[in-house]
Design a protein around this motif. Structure first.
Motif, short mmCIF file in Angstrom:
data_model
loop_
_atom_site.label_atom_id
_atom_site.label_comp_id
_atom_site.label_asym_id
_atom_site.label_seq_id
_atom_site.Cartn_x
_atom_site.Cartn_y
_atom_site.Cartn_z
N GLN A 1 0.79 -1.08 0.07
CA GLN A 1 0.25 -0.07 0.02
C GLN A 1 0.83 1.19 -0.01
O GLN A 1 1.83 1.38 0.78
N GLU B 1 -5.84 -1.00 1.43
CA GLU B 1 -4.97 -1.57 2.24
C GLU B 1 -4.70 -3.03 1.99
O GLU B 1 -3.66 -3.59 2.29
N ARG C 1 -7.84 2.76 4.42
CA ARG C 1 -7.33 4.02 5.09
C ARG C 1 -6.28 4.36 4.17
O ARG C 1 -5.85 3.67 3.19
N VAL D 1 -2.47 6.03 3.26
CA VAL D 1 -1.01 6.11 3.85
C VAL D 1 -0.62 7.54 3.91
O VAL D 1 -0.71 8.39 2.93
N LEU E 1 -1.32 5.28 9.00
CA LEU E 1 -2.53 5.36 8.31
C LEU E 1 -3.48 6.28 8.65
O LEU E 1 -3.64 6.44 10.21
#
Lengths: 335, 132
Positions: free
Chosen positions: A8, A146, B18, B20, B34
């Motif tokens: 991510q 995510e 979420r 980064v 996050l």
């Protein structure tokens, strides 16, 4: 099917670059490094063009160029293809997956079912990785999510053939040949990335581009209330905050990312000066965040006076000065 | 931004993902954290959607008053501009602009209507019989 590890990241194109390169054994690559080698930081305010009925501003370089430049700097050969016919595009993708390859795809955001409805706009330069197929569903690694997701054949075809500005036309890309990458090569790639980025921000002789471009927007903001009335002027500010990147980074985010790159570069190059410029870039990121807070007060309608618009405009002037200072340092550093 | 200052404001991303963020940790080095959302961004998005609602209800008014065809409503509802709609329908922008007029909309044959209906993800029947 070879194993895939999802990464991510803050920004989709960096993410695709990092994941695909790591998969090909480029272990040292990180998101900040990919962003820096690709000279990703930018600013452009395009006059006479509107997106979602607001000003067209970008905080990063042209879509596709981060991946392209980073791979080139590391001497990684890349293949890419666009299609007229969706059926051909799907067949080509299937054949690559059958060879166990993972591929990057440019897609439109509007029809992506795993994004919240509020975030779906006709933005066509999003990037994701397709890394396999199970039954009639494609396994998808979207770098801003995510976890990995999946899309049906129809869903993937729809987003790969989204229409409008920057239509992806089924654009697919992947590294084909990755050689040994020496320390020396990494160091010279960092130098090239930094020099090119500072030239982009300082030297392009157009008033809407680079650090000058931030002043240009500042001037526009001063005039918006008079020109469009408080409501529309407020919406324009909201548009700047949304930064045409509905998910992930934004003006401030890209600055922090670049600061993180300079910190990494400082360690690799063993150059303390780079660390000092990193601090300046962090300052620029913090100021962008301050400006977003100031703007949100306006589009929320709590504050709508001309002096509030002037405050925003002043903040942008300050940001421009900080970034100019930082990039002049980078331009002049002996590396 | 420091790691401890990363905003955690409820947003539309809830239950989806979420984000980064690159932030400074306690020892002053860059790290990631996050975030579930940021109020300043959320409000910008909310306001943008209010604007879309305003534009669609304005389109309804125009259709009621015989100033525009249903195409205008669906175009606004699907957040499209002329470039996007032209892309999905394959119809030139200047023709689309003409089809926004009720009179020329009335004269459209089903082949053309089908192109619009497909772009809007609705049936030709819905498009023809749209009640503002």
């Amino acid at each position: 099917m070879s194993e895939f590890k999802h990464h991510q990241t803050a920004h989709c194109e960096n993410g695709v670059t990092v994941s695909l390169l790591k998969h090909h054994g480029v272990d040292f690559i990180t998101e900040p490094l990919a962003f820096g080698l690709g000279s990703g930081l930018f600013y452009i305010h395009i006059p006479f063009m509107e997106i979602n009925n607001g000003p067209a501003i970008s905080f990063r370089t042209m879509p596709g160029s981060i991946f392209k430049r980073t791979c080139k700097a590391l001497d990684v050969h890349v293949e890419r293809k666009k299609f007229k016919n969706p059926k051909e595009a799907t067949d080509f993708l299937d054949s690559k997956l059958a060879q166990g390859m993972h591929v990057g795809c440019q897609v439109g955001v509007f029809h992506l079912p795993y994004f919240p409805k509020e975030y779906r706009f006709h933005f066509n330069a999003h990037n994701l990785i397709v890394f396999g197929k199970e039954g009639d569903r494609y396994l998808v690694s979207d770098p801003v999510m995510e976890v990995t997701t999946s899309l049906s054949v129809e869903e993937l075809e729809k987003v790969r053939f989204a229409k409008g500005a920057l239509a992806p036309k089924g654009h697919i890309y992947y590294p084909v040949q990755v050689g040994e990458i020496s320390q020396e090569q990494i160091r010279s790639a960092i130098v090239r990335g930094i020099k090119r980025n500072s030239k982009d921000m300082l030297n392009i002789p157009v008033p809407m581009i680079g650090v000058k471009g931030i002043n240009y927007t500042s001037k526009k903001i001063r005039g918006w209330r008079e020109k469009h009335g408080p409501r529309k002027a407020g919406l324009h500010l909201g548009q700047i905050v949304r930064m045409q990147e509905e998910i992930g980074t934004g003006g401030g985010g890209f600055r922090f990312l670049y600061a993180a790159f300079l910190e990494e570069a400082s360690a690799i190059m063993q150059n303390d000066e780079l660390m000092r410029v990193s601090e300046k870039m962090t300052k620029a990121g913090d100021l962008w965040r301050d400006s977003a807070l100031q703007m949100s007060g306006i589009y929320k309608g709590r504050i709508t006076e001309q002096k509030d618009f002037d405050n925003c405009a002043d903040l942008l002037l300050e940001i421009s000065a900080v970034e100019k200072d930082a990039f002049l340092d980078l331009y002049n550093i002996k590396l | 931004m420091k790691k401890s200052e990363v905003p955690q404001d409820k947003s539309a991303l809830e239950n989806f993902t979420r984000e980064v963020c690159y932030v400074k940790n306690e020892s002053g080095q860059y790290d990631t954290e996050l975030s579930i959302g940021w109020e300043a961004k959320k409000v910008a998005l909310d306001e943008a959607w209010k604007e879309i609602e305003r534009r669609t209800s304005e389109a309804r008014e125009k259709i009621k008053n015989g100033e525009a065809s249903p195409i205008l409503y669906f175009m606004e509802e699907k957040l499209m501009d002329f470039t996007v709609l032209a892309g999905y329908t394959g119809i030139w922008k200047f023709r689309i602009k003409r089809h926004l007029k009720p009179n020329s909309f009335q004269k459209l044959n089903d082949t053309v209507l089908k192109k619009y209906a497909n772009a809007f993800d609705i049936s030709v029947h819905e498009l023809k019989n749209f009640k503002a």
